[in-house]
Design a protein around this motif. Sequence first.
Motif, mmCIF file in Angstrom:
data_model
loop_
_atom_site.group_PDB
_atom_site.id
_atom_site.type_symbol
_atom_site.label_atom_id
_atom_site.label_comp_id
_atom_site.label_asym_id
_atom_site.label_seq_id
_atom_site.Cartn_x
_atom_site.Cartn_y
_atom_site.Cartn_z
ATOM 1 N N THR A 125 0.923 -1.226 -0.037
ATOM 2 C CA THR A 125 -0.078 -0.104 -0.128
ATOM 3 C C THR A 125 0.864 1.150 0.194
ATOM 4 O OG1 THR A 125 -0.330 -0.119 2.417
ATOM 5 C CG2 THR A 125 -1.972 -0.830 1.059
ATOM 6 N N ASP A 128 2.338 1.429 -3.439
ATOM 7 C CA ASP A 128 1.157 2.107 -4.503
ATOM 8 C C ASP A 128 0.979 3.630 -4.561
ATOM 9 O OD1 ASP A 128 0.636 -0.456 -5.369
ATOM 10 O OD2 ASP A 128 -0.998 -0.898 -4.038
ATOM 11 N N THR A 131 4.386 5.446 -5.755
ATOM 12 C CA THR A 131 4.482 5.285 -7.171
ATOM 13 C C THR A 131 3.534 5.965 -8.075
ATOM 14 O OG1 THR A 131 3.428 2.992 -7.352
ATOM 15 C CG2 THR A 131 5.833 3.149 -7.233
ATOM 16 N N PHE A 132 2.152 6.111 -7.517
ATOM 17 C CA PHE A 132 1.162 6.894 -8.000
ATOM 18 C C PHE A 132 1.569 8.458 -7.825
ATOM 19 C CE2 PHE A 132 -2.580 9.618 -7.547
ATOM 20 C CZ PHE A 132 -3.415 9.067 -9.006
#
Length: 134
Positions: A125, A128, A131-132
């Motif tokens: 998480t 995520d 990298t977003f």
Amino acid sequence: MEKNIGRTTPDFITSLAENEIFVFGSNLAGFHGGGAASVAHHKFGAVWGQGVGLQGQSYAIPTMQGGVETIRPYVDEFIVFSRQHPELTFLVTRIGCGIAGFTDEDIAPLFKEALGADNIILPATFIDVLTFEN
């Protein structure tokens, strides 16, 4: 040592290899009564009354003393410590995202400098979120 890119911390950690360290959210008083702190205390050598740093096969990062900015210096200190100990692999739990009440979006950016580290494994998480952002 193999690179940890692509590896993520398991949701539940019940055992560690000799060179692995369980990284958990704590409170400054070191009262490891619930969540990952309790696991660290009962399974991985976290010391009751020690709220910061390496203890047994665990590493405490305080998350209960205020907002996200009060956590940042402890995360920065952890990242420096991990660089000084390349022989260890640090399995970071979702610190601050349980009892402390923060979200992954709150905490993950604090670990941005850990993204490329060979010996720090982050929760999926957190990766995520990080990298977003890029």
